[in-house]
Design an enzyme around this catalytic site. Structure first.
Site, PDB file in Angstrom:
ATOM      1  N   GLU A 203      -0.380  -1.699   5.071  1.00 41.19           N
ATOM      2  CA  GLU A 203      -1.182  -2.765   5.669  1.00 41.19           C
ATOM      3  C   GLU A 203      -2.042  -2.155   6.774  1.00 41.19           C
ATOM      4  O   GLU A 203      -1.553  -1.333   7.552  1.00 41.19           O
ATOM      5  CB  GLU A 203      -0.239  -3.825   6.268  1.00 41.19           C
ATOM      6  CG  GLU A 203      -0.940  -4.971   6.988  1.00 41.19           C
ATOM      7  CD  GLU A 203       0.059  -5.929   7.670  1.00 41.19           C
ATOM      8  OE1 GLU A 203       1.288  -5.792   7.466  1.00 41.19           O
ATOM      9  OE2 GLU A 203      -0.409  -6.804   8.420  1.00 41.19           O
TER      10      GLU A 203
ATOM     11  N   HIS B   7       3.515  -1.608  12.818  1.00 40.41           N
ATOM     12  CA  HIS B   7       4.856  -2.116  12.512  1.00 40.41           C
ATOM     13  C   HIS B   7       5.409  -1.551  11.211  1.00 40.41           C
ATOM     14  O   HIS B   7       4.675  -1.057  10.367  1.00 40.41           O
ATOM     15  CB  HIS B   7       4.907  -3.653  12.488  1.00 40.41           C
ATOM     16  CG  HIS B   7       4.035  -4.340  11.479  1.00 40.41           C
ATOM     17  ND1 HIS B   7       2.770  -4.793  11.749  1.00 40.41           N
ATOM     18  CD2 HIS B   7       4.273  -4.697  10.187  1.00 40.41           C
ATOM     19  CE1 HIS B   7       2.263  -5.388  10.687  1.00 40.41           C
ATOM     20  NE2 HIS B   7       3.156  -5.342   9.711  1.00 40.41           N
TER      21      HIS B   7
ATOM     22  N   GLU C  87       7.799 -14.710   9.938  1.00 37.70           N
ATOM     23  CA  GLU C  87       7.999 -13.353  10.457  1.00 37.70           C
ATOM     24  C   GLU C  87       8.501 -13.378  11.884  1.00 37.70           C
ATOM     25  O   GLU C  87       8.197 -14.289  12.653  1.00 37.70           O
ATOM     26  CB  GLU C  87       6.700 -12.534  10.370  1.00 37.70           C
ATOM     27  CG  GLU C  87       5.568 -13.046  11.251  1.00 37.70           C
ATOM     28  CD  GLU C  87       4.302 -12.197  11.148  1.00 37.70           C
ATOM     29  OE1 GLU C  87       3.892 -11.860  10.021  1.00 37.70           O
ATOM     30  OE2 GLU C  87       3.727 -11.874  12.204  1.00 37.70           O
TER      31      GLU C  87
ATOM     32  N   GLN D 119       8.953  -5.642  11.992  1.00 32.24           N
ATOM     33  CA  GLN D 119       8.534  -6.971  11.499  1.00 32.24           C
ATOM     34  C   GLN D 119       9.556  -7.415  10.454  1.00 32.24           C
ATOM     35  O   GLN D 119       9.666  -6.812   9.388  1.00 32.24           O
ATOM     36  CB  GLN D 119       7.142  -6.883  10.876  1.00 32.24           C
ATOM     37  CG  GLN D 119       6.631  -8.194  10.292  1.00 32.24           C
ATOM     38  CD  GLN D 119       5.265  -8.030   9.618  1.00 32.24           C
ATOM     39  OE1 GLN D 119       5.120  -7.254   8.688  1.00 32.24           O
ATOM     40  NE2 GLN D 119       4.267  -8.763  10.106  1.00 32.24           N
TER      41      GLN D 119
ATOM     42  N   HIS E 219       6.867  -2.675   3.837  1.00 38.07           N
ATOM     43  CA  HIS E 219       5.585  -1.991   4.037  1.00 38.07           C
ATOM     44  C   HIS E 219       5.501  -1.367   5.419  1.00 38.07           C
ATOM     45  O   HIS E 219       6.315  -1.671   6.287  1.00 38.07           O
ATOM     46  CB  HIS E 219       4.405  -2.950   3.794  1.00 38.07           C
ATOM     47  CG  HIS E 219       4.288  -4.104   4.758  1.00 38.07           C
ATOM     48  ND1 HIS E 219       4.831  -5.345   4.514  1.00 38.07           N
ATOM     49  CD2 HIS E 219       3.674  -4.205   5.965  1.00 38.07           C
ATOM     50  CE1 HIS E 219       4.541  -6.162   5.532  1.00 38.07           C
ATOM     51  NE2 HIS E 219       3.864  -5.485   6.427  1.00 38.07           N
TER      52      HIS E 219
HETATM   53  N1  CMX Z   1       6.640  -1.534  -1.916  1.00 37.27           N
HETATM   54  C1  CMX Z   1       6.572  -0.657  -2.942  1.00 37.27           C
HETATM   55  N2  CMX Z   1       6.319  -1.021  -4.234  1.00 37.27           N
HETATM   56  C2  CMX Z   1       6.127  -2.333  -4.470  1.00 37.27           C
HETATM   57  C3  CMX Z   1       6.169  -3.297  -3.442  1.00 37.27           C
HETATM   58  C4  CMX Z   1       6.446  -2.861  -2.126  1.00 37.27           C
HETATM   59  N3  CMX Z   1       6.507  -3.720  -1.110  1.00 37.27           N
HETATM   60  N4  CMX Z   1       5.926  -4.520  -3.987  1.00 37.27           N
HETATM   61  C5  CMX Z   1       5.753  -4.338  -5.304  1.00 37.27           C
HETATM   62  N5  CMX Z   1       5.860  -3.018  -5.596  1.00 37.27           N
HETATM   63  C6  CMX Z   1       5.721  -2.405  -6.914  1.00 37.27           C
HETATM   64  C7  CMX Z   1       6.452  -3.160  -7.981  1.00 37.27           C
HETATM   65  O1  CMX Z   1       7.811  -2.767  -8.053  1.00 37.27           O
HETATM   66  C8  CMX Z   1       5.698  -2.791  -9.242  1.00 37.27           C
HETATM   67  O2  CMX Z   1       6.165  -1.529  -9.674  1.00 37.27           O
HETATM   68  P1  CMX Z   1       6.254  -1.158 -11.236  1.00 37.27           P
HETATM   69  O3  CMX Z   1       4.857  -1.330 -11.773  1.00 37.27           O
HETATM   70  O4  CMX Z   1       6.719   0.261 -11.234  1.00 37.27           O
HETATM   71  O5  CMX Z   1       7.219  -2.132 -11.829  1.00 37.27           O
HETATM   72  C9  CMX Z   1       4.270  -2.621  -8.728  1.00 37.27           C
HETATM   73  O6  CMX Z   1       4.364  -2.441  -7.305  1.00 37.27           O
HETATM   74  C10 CMX Z   1       3.335  -3.799  -8.973  1.00 37.27           C
HETATM   75  O7  CMX Z   1       4.038  -4.950  -8.854  1.00 37.27           O
HETATM   76  P2  CMX Z   1       3.568  -6.242  -9.672  1.00 37.27           P
HETATM   77  O8  CMX Z   1       4.755  -6.861 -10.286  1.00 37.27           O
HETATM   78  O9  CMX Z   1       2.434  -5.888 -10.577  1.00 37.27           O
HETATM   79  O10 CMX Z   1       2.943  -7.131  -8.576  1.00 37.27           O
HETATM   80  P3  CMX Z   1       3.698  -8.065  -7.594  1.00 37.27           P
HETATM   81  O11 CMX Z   1       3.438  -9.434  -8.036  1.00 37.27           O
HETATM   82  O12 CMX Z   1       5.101  -7.614  -7.375  1.00 37.27           O
HETATM   83  O13 CMX Z   1       2.842  -7.779  -6.274  1.00 37.27           O
HETATM   84  C11 CMX Z   1       1.831  -6.549  -4.532  1.00 37.27           C
HETATM   85  C12 CMX Z   1       2.882  -6.545  -5.627  1.00 37.27           C
HETATM   86  C13 CMX Z   1       2.053  -5.311  -3.683  1.00 37.27           C
HETATM   87  C14 CMX Z   1       0.435  -6.573  -5.136  1.00 37.27           C
HETATM   88  C15 CMX Z   1       2.021  -7.854  -3.688  1.00 37.27           C
HETATM   89  O14 CMX Z   1       3.319  -7.878  -3.182  1.00 37.27           O
HETATM   90  C16 CMX Z   1       1.030  -8.007  -2.551  1.00 37.27           C
HETATM   91  O15 CMX Z   1      -0.106  -8.394  -2.757  1.00 37.27           O
HETATM   92  N6  CMX Z   1       1.445  -7.648  -1.319  1.00 37.27           N
HETATM   93  C17 CMX Z   1       0.610  -7.750  -0.144  1.00 37.27           C
HETATM   94  C18 CMX Z   1       0.810  -9.043   0.595  1.00 37.27           C
HETATM   95  C19 CMX Z   1       2.175  -9.141   1.225  1.00 37.27           C
HETATM   96  O16 CMX Z   1       3.110  -8.435   0.903  1.00 37.27           O
HETATM   97  N7  CMX Z   1       2.281 -10.094   2.194  1.00 37.27           N
HETATM   98  C20 CMX Z   1       3.525 -10.341   2.914  1.00 37.27           C
HETATM   99  C21 CMX Z   1       3.549  -9.571   4.209  1.00 37.27           C
HETATM  100  C22 CMX Z   1       3.017 -10.370   5.359  1.00 37.27           C
HETATM  101  C23 CMX Z   1       2.564  -9.578   6.563  1.00 37.27           C
HETATM  102  O17 CMX Z   1       2.909  -8.416   6.756  1.00 37.27           O
HETATM  103  O18 CMX Z   1       1.828 -10.179   7.390  1.00 37.27           O
HETATM  104 CO    CO Z   2       3.080  -6.623   8.029  1.00 31.00          CO
END
Ligand code: CMX
Ligand code: CO
Length: 135
Positions: A129, A8, A44, A55, A79
């Site tokens: 993912e 997705h 979702e 998604q 993502h």
């Molecule tokens: N795509 C690209 N970059 C991203 C991002 C994304 N989706 N989300 C965050 N970032 C970037 C931020 O902009 C930040 O960049 P800078 O350091 O340049 O400022 C960097 O990654 C780190 O961000 P952070 O502030 O340190 O951390 P966050 O609290 O924003 O968390 C992340 C980021 C990715 C660790 C967190 O969103 C995560 O754990 N994601 C995985 C889980 C998830 O998204 N679940 C929902 C989806 C459900 C599903 O698909 O089932």
């Molecule tokens: Co997903």
């Protein structure tokens, strides 16, 4: 490590009903199902397109990952998810190659699938993912 499908493409939205209506109206595609996934902090909707899904993700709160993303970036691509046969083996491989993992071990996602995320700062600014669909 073998990726078997682009499972997705996930899009963060502020209003799930409005986004579903938009995709239905423009592209004539409809969700196969809709699900609250508390562990991921989202509601979702999965919309089939060929062998893959769009998604749509609406955050359950401002402090969830998708809530923070929306706050920072607004709606948009969040993502991409690749299907794998064996998620443990895939994570072992990524760990061995020094990949920056968010989840070293799988968690439960929608559809009862085991999922794990790779950090967006690991490669090309893209949150990835991995998903192992239950057989
Ligand atoms: N795509 C690209 N970059 C991203 C991002 C994304 N989706 N989300 C965050 N970032 C970037 C931020 O902009 C930040 O960049 P800078 O350091 O340049 O400022 C960097 O990654 C780190 O961000 P952070 O502030 O340190 O951390 P966050 O609290 O924003 O968390 C992340 C980021 C990715 C660790 C967190 O969103 C995560 O754990 N994601 C995985 C889980 C998830 O998204 N679940 C929902 C989806 C459900 C599903 O698909 O089932
Ligand atoms: Co997903």
């Amino acid at each position: 490590m073998k990726l078997i499908n682009l499972d997705h493409v996930a899009i963060a939205v502020a209003d799930l009903d409005a986004a579903i209506a938009g995709y239905s109206d423009r592209y004539r595609i409809e969700p196969l199902y809709r699900e609250v996934v508390e562990s991921q902090g989202v509601e979702e909707a999965m919309i089939p397109v060929g062998g893959s899904f769009v998604q749509l993700l609406q955050p359950l709160g401002a402090e969830t990952p998708v809530g923070k993303f929306l706050e920072r970036n607004g709606e948009g691509l969040h993502h991409v998810a690749f299907a794998v046969v064996d998620i443990e083996a895939a994570l072992d491989h990524l760990d061995e190659t020094g990949t920056r993992l968010i989840d070293r071990h799988p968690r439960l996602g929608g559809r009862g699938a085991r999922i794990a995320f790779v950090h967006p700062k690991d490669l090309a600014g893209t949150l990835v993912e991995l998903v192992e669909i239950p057989s």
